[in-house]
Design an enzyme around this catalytic site. Sequence first.
Site, PDB file in Angstrom:
ATOM      1  N   ARG A  30      33.447 -22.844  26.463  1.00 46.04           N
ATOM      2  CA  ARG A  30      33.018 -23.527  27.681  1.00 46.04           C
ATOM      3  C   ARG A  30      34.144 -23.466  28.705  1.00 46.04           C
ATOM      4  O   ARG A  30      35.308 -23.725  28.393  1.00 46.04           O
ATOM      5  CB  ARG A  30      32.654 -24.989  27.391  1.00 46.04           C
ATOM      6  CG  ARG A  30      31.281 -25.156  26.721  1.00 46.04           C
ATOM      7  CD  ARG A  30      30.161 -24.833  27.691  1.00 46.04           C
ATOM      8  NE  ARG A  30      28.840 -25.004  27.121  1.00 46.04           N
ATOM      9  CZ  ARG A  30      28.141 -24.043  26.533  1.00 46.04           C
ATOM     10  NH1 ARG A  30      28.656 -22.832  26.406  1.00 46.04           N
ATOM     11  NH2 ARG A  30      26.935 -24.275  26.065  1.00 46.04           N
ATOM     12  N   GLU A  42      30.375 -21.520  37.287  1.00 46.72           N
ATOM     13  CA  GLU A  42      29.722 -20.245  37.001  1.00 46.72           C
ATOM     14  C   GLU A  42      28.495 -20.063  37.881  1.00 46.72           C
ATOM     15  O   GLU A  42      27.654 -20.962  37.955  1.00 46.72           O
ATOM     16  CB  GLU A  42      29.328 -20.173  35.518  1.00 46.72           C
ATOM     17  CG  GLU A  42      30.544 -20.158  34.617  1.00 46.72           C
ATOM     18  CD  GLU A  42      30.198 -20.001  33.152  1.00 46.72           C
ATOM     19  OE1 GLU A  42      28.990 -20.080  32.794  1.00 46.72           O
ATOM     20  OE2 GLU A  42      31.113 -19.784  32.347  1.00 46.72           O
ATOM     21  N   ARG A  65      31.045 -22.280  12.884  1.00 45.84           N
ATOM     22  CA  ARG A  65      30.646 -20.951  12.426  1.00 45.84           C
ATOM     23  C   ARG A  65      31.333 -19.837  13.208  1.00 45.84           C
ATOM     24  O   ARG A  65      31.821 -18.861  12.633  1.00 45.84           O
ATOM     25  CB  ARG A  65      29.125 -20.822  12.549  1.00 45.84           C
ATOM     26  CG  ARG A  65      28.561 -19.517  12.028  1.00 45.84           C
ATOM     27  CD  ARG A  65      27.059 -19.463  12.242  1.00 45.84           C
ATOM     28  NE  ARG A  65      26.402 -20.585  11.597  1.00 45.84           N
ATOM     29  CZ  ARG A  65      25.097 -20.821  11.682  1.00 45.84           C
ATOM     30  NH1 ARG A  65      24.329 -20.052  12.440  1.00 45.84           N
ATOM     31  NH2 ARG A  65      24.556 -21.836  11.061  1.00 45.84           N
ATOM     32  N   HIS A  82      30.246 -14.517  30.848  1.00 40.49           N
ATOM     33  CA  HIS A  82      29.542 -15.387  29.909  1.00 40.49           C
ATOM     34  C   HIS A  82      28.539 -14.587  29.074  1.00 40.49           C
ATOM     35  O   HIS A  82      27.387 -14.983  28.884  1.00 40.49           O
ATOM     36  CB  HIS A  82      28.822 -16.521  30.656  1.00 40.49           C
ATOM     37  CG  HIS A  82      28.601 -17.731  29.804  1.00 40.49           C
ATOM     38  ND1 HIS A  82      28.635 -19.009  30.301  1.00 40.49           N
ATOM     39  CD2 HIS A  82      28.350 -17.857  28.477  1.00 40.49           C
ATOM     40  CE1 HIS A  82      28.386 -19.875  29.322  1.00 40.49           C
ATOM     41  NE2 HIS A  82      28.209 -19.198  28.202  1.00 40.49           N
TER      42      HIS A  82
END
Length: 329
Positions: A245, A274, A163, A293
């Site tokens: 990612r 992260e 999507r 992010h």
Amino acid sequence: MEAFERTGPVKVVVVEPGYASYAAESEVLTPLGVQITALDWQGDRQTLLRGVADADLIMLRDTAVDAALFDAAPRLRGLVRYGVGLDKIDLDAARERRIKVANVPDYGADIEVADHTLALFLAVRRRIVTRDSAVRKGAWEVGQTEPLQRIAGATLGLVGYGRIARAVHKRFAAFGVDRVLVHDPFLDEQGAAAAGVIRVTLEDLVEAVEILSFHAPGRSDLRPTLTAELIARLRPGVVILNTARGSHIDEAALSSAILSGRVAGAGLDVFQREPPDRDNPLFDLPHLVVSDHTAWYSEQSVQQIQQLAAAEAYRILTGRIPLNWVNPW
């Protein structure tokens, strides 16, 4: 319908970092007599394990969950992931312990992530950040010191074609990018033809595209998709985008490729670690644009993800099957 057996109050633990308010969760779950607790564990593993010890259900964003955490919470019956990715959750361990895991794949963030991907690309390709810095320091009419390439006519490569990637495709098409190569094992020839894209191997994709954007789940073993070997095969002058990612990209190899000029620049919203270390060598590169992010984020997406996650928690706590049950047995 499975019975949900418990004694005493039902406890839902939201593992921080989470959200500014849990009013949406409270509205849905309080009628069940649920006590919602936000656990600010600040990266301390033992605090995390103690904090979930009496939880009936856990809700979280990006915290890693393994078998040891499940064992630390003997009352646990469910876990709801705010968002899509499941690579940090041991689904097999949860299944063995009959702990239902659900995610929220349809909270509308394809809009935000696609917008953010394009924003990163434009900032890199049009040299917005470096031009801003130079003009503030008194420079003017120095654009040709940083050659800019036209967007229209470029070849776009998409790793993953779900999507979000389709929304990214639509936005790039508006800028005149009309040849799109896709690497996605779940896309068949008929689907590719209907979407107007070309299915290729990852090796063929990296050799042909001028814009490379990642929109697929990371590998379960966290090995990079874009290895040093593949980076060496990239078409010179490519722009790399990652809003999926951080594990997709070998950061050391990317840094070297940008320094050498093989890669024109990169826009990264995610990192291998992260939060990234402040001395990450990527941060010294002039043609890198980064964010924290947050590609998924808008006030609207937050509201929707909390409401949908609360509804999944409600289903689990009332013995029902969650709509997005990802570890069925």
